[in-house]
Design an enzyme around this catalytic site. Sequence first.
Site, mmCIF file in Angstrom:
data_model
loop_
_atom_site.group_PDB
_atom_site.id
_atom_site.type_symbol
_atom_site.label_atom_id
_atom_site.label_comp_id
_atom_site.label_asym_id
_atom_site.label_seq_id
_atom_site.Cartn_x
_atom_site.Cartn_y
_atom_site.Cartn_z
ATOM 1 N N ASP A 168 5.898 -28.145 -81.892
ATOM 2 C CA ASP A 168 6.046 -29.402 -82.611
ATOM 3 C C ASP A 168 7.552 -29.490 -82.826
ATOM 4 O OD1 ASP A 168 6.557 -31.248 -84.676
ATOM 5 O OD2 ASP A 168 4.437 -31.185 -85.200
ATOM 6 N N HIS A 169 8.230 -30.326 -82.062
ATOM 7 C CA HIS A 169 9.696 -30.192 -82.047
ATOM 8 C C HIS A 169 10.322 -30.533 -83.399
ATOM 9 C CE1 HIS A 169 9.915 -34.551 -81.338
ATOM 10 N NE2 HIS A 169 11.190 -34.487 -81.645
ATOM 11 N N HIS A 231 3.800 -34.297 -86.218
ATOM 12 C CA HIS A 231 5.124 -34.217 -86.854
ATOM 13 C C HIS A 231 5.075 -34.499 -88.361
ATOM 14 C CE1 HIS A 231 6.403 -34.003 -82.805
ATOM 15 N NE2 HIS A 231 6.527 -35.284 -82.558
HETATM 16 C C1 BG6 Z 1 7.917 -37.592 -80.049
HETATM 17 C C2 BG6 Z 1 7.065 -38.821 -79.971
HETATM 18 O O1 BG6 Z 1 7.125 -36.444 -80.215
HETATM 19 O O2 BG6 Z 1 8.816 -37.729 -81.142
HETATM 20 C C3 BG6 Z 1 7.931 -40.065 -79.810
HETATM 21 O O3 BG6 Z 1 6.191 -38.692 -78.844
HETATM 22 C C4 BG6 Z 1 8.978 -40.123 -80.901
HETATM 23 O O4 BG6 Z 1 7.121 -41.235 -79.803
HETATM 24 C C5 BG6 Z 1 9.715 -38.807 -80.994
HETATM 25 O O5 BG6 Z 1 9.878 -41.168 -80.584
HETATM 26 C C6 BG6 Z 1 10.685 -38.769 -82.162
HETATM 27 O O6 BG6 Z 1 11.417 -37.571 -82.132
HETATM 28 P P1 BG6 Z 1 12.978 -37.511 -82.355
HETATM 29 O O7 BG6 Z 1 13.348 -36.096 -82.104
HETATM 30 O O8 BG6 Z 1 13.608 -38.475 -81.406
HETATM 31 O O9 BG6 Z 1 13.247 -37.893 -83.781
#
Ligand code: BG6
Length: 475
Positions: A168-169, A231
């Site tokens: 989950d980044h 997230h």
């Molecule tokens: C991703 C989603 O996991 O996270 C996207 O699939 C979203 O829809 C993105 O835009 C947002 O992540 P970050 O790192 O750009 O804030």
Amino acid sequence: MGARTLVILGASGDLTRRLLMPALFRLHKIGLTRDLRVVGYAIDDWSVDHFRTHIGASLREFSDDFDKLSAQRFIKTLDYVAGPLESDALAAIGKKLSPETLFYLALPPSLFGTAAQALGEAGLAQSPRGGWRRLVVEKPFGVDLASAEALHVRMHRHWDESQILRIDHFLGKEATQNLLVMRFANRLLEPVWNARHIAQVQITYAETLGVEHRAAYYDHAGALRDMLQNHLMQLFCLAAMEAPSSWDGEVLRDHKVEVLRAVRAIRGNVARHAARGQYREGRFGRRRVAGYRDEDGVRPDSRTETFAALRLEVDNWRWQGVPFLLRSGKRLAADTSEIAVQFRGVPGALPGALRAANPNWLVLRLKPKQQMDLELTAKRPGLELEGRTVVLTAPYRSEGDKVFTAYEQLLIDALAGQREHFLRFDEVEWAWRIVDPVLRAWRRGEPEAYAAGSDGPKSQGRLLDAGMQWRTLAA
Ligand code: BG6
């Protein structure tokens, strides 16, 4: 041969180009992964040279730290093998692996199970003596509870839980980790971090971007699966969990699961607990943008939500009666992300105009700025005893700080076998348990339309208690 190998399955795809390679390039450039060989694997019948040229162009486009010489050095370390996700074909990469090898599934979610199984059948999941094999899986893990469980069982035929790293980044983001540090390394907060002092918590991730080039995935996922189940649920866990007795990865994850299990099941009145919307055409300043159904690759009668909000109630001593309000959407008024905690008003008698003093907010901002803002009431200068809101701001970064992107952090962790920033299966499972009733209810009806560039659908207001408002989406 390098001491460690990373095999990226889905190496010709978007995730590899936009996120993984820029992260790997930076880590290589600053000397953290000089011993790492990267092997790309994908169905496209490319030569190694073609792959290297493709990645070179991507780095130029997506790397913040691009310079030609370092890019050339990095690209020379890349290898490529073309083939399908079948065990016979995958077995051919066996000879390219090191004792320590990480497989990364940068694939469409529908292929996670197939890839994990094919690697296993090719004999590549077996850790060699003195080495290891690990598997990184992107999100979303399943599309609901039943499919997540089925995927879990399929993966476990060949992979042990200790080998599987579910990404989950958001957990790799510095600002997310700051939430943990802020909560648990400051004595000041813990005594007031509970229902006695906190009235509500709002967790927002708003984007001005639309679906962009991702309709093939997004139109089947929607905002609830794309952002909230994973997230925002993780941000919720970090904001609501009990203080861990140690920072051991298993203990942290035990605590997250504990709070997920305490979330009251959404039954009956779903409209009180969940809202959905879909953007129509609208404006950002003078720029007109298309509605969701007119975007490339979106079904013209799509009922996919591009905005989702949830009201979670936590049945435990700490949070009884405090709503946690989570929302995320595309084509909203601003690019903003924050965890905002509103304290209760002060008790007792305040003189005159001070009675209207706003309750305090503590806002941890993730985007566009990374900082903490504590809103306090202070005296308005003048002859009267009046208050006004002043903000104590603590920027997260200072000049010269070395910062890492989420993917840089997570790749380093995965190679080091550090698991605390990855999801254990029970976290995924309990998060699905929370959203499953909403997904079921949303099989009927349609999302409410909202104009691109607005704050989202009106129905999100039903999630709030009397006297509460959603915070405005200001950048
Ligand atoms: C991703 C989603 O996991 O996270 C996207 O699939 C979203 O829809 C993105 O835009 C947002 O992540 P970050 O790192 O750009 O804030």
